[in-house]
Design a protein around this motif. Sequence first.
Motif, PDB file in Angstrom:
ATOM      1  N   VAL A 154       1.183  -4.636  -2.672  1.00 56.38           N
ATOM      2  CA  VAL A 154       0.750  -5.162  -3.970  1.00 56.38           C
ATOM      3  C   VAL A 154       1.248  -6.591  -4.096  1.00 56.38           C
ATOM      4  N   HIS A 165      -3.828  -4.198  -3.736  1.00 54.09           N
ATOM      5  CA  HIS A 165      -4.010  -4.628  -5.126  1.00 54.09           C
ATOM      6  C   HIS A 165      -3.420  -6.013  -5.336  1.00 54.09           C
ATOM      7  N   ILE A 171       2.599  -0.250 -11.754  1.00 54.22           N
ATOM      8  CA  ILE A 171       2.564  -0.688 -10.353  1.00 54.22           C
ATOM      9  C   ILE A 171       2.763   0.504  -9.425  1.00 54.22           C
TER      10      ILE A 171
END
Length: 145
Positions: A4, A76, A141
Amino acid sequence: MVRVLVTGMSGAGKSTLLEELARRGRLTVDTDYDGWELPGAVWDEARMSELLDRHGDVVVSGTVENQGRFYGRFEHVVLLSAPVGVLVERAATRTNNPYGHSAEQRAEIRQYVVDVEPLLRRGATVELDGRLPVGELADAIEKLR
């Protein structure tokens, strides 16, 4: 977890979010520190490539000119955003980073919200409100797959 990237304007809460994720045992890299950025506000591409080659489970934060070159390496790209007044106030009063303490730097932040944040928004897969409690942001997250 997955790879991420957390990006956003100065004062959005990226470093605070990474500190919480690290406290929870996640591998994190805040590219504002430890030589990740080269002159010209760009990542050391070889170093970033090596990090992403070695770790399939890492949360990286930063906002640099060449970050888009790595978007395909992250599952992401999270834009952490907040109203410009919040960003400026946080940057002016924080103690962990001197950027934003001068009037000139606060003016830069305001201009970056106009010029840069829309570009970040276009590349993001998720946008989170940086005014949320850090625990809620970290939970969001951690839920990304």
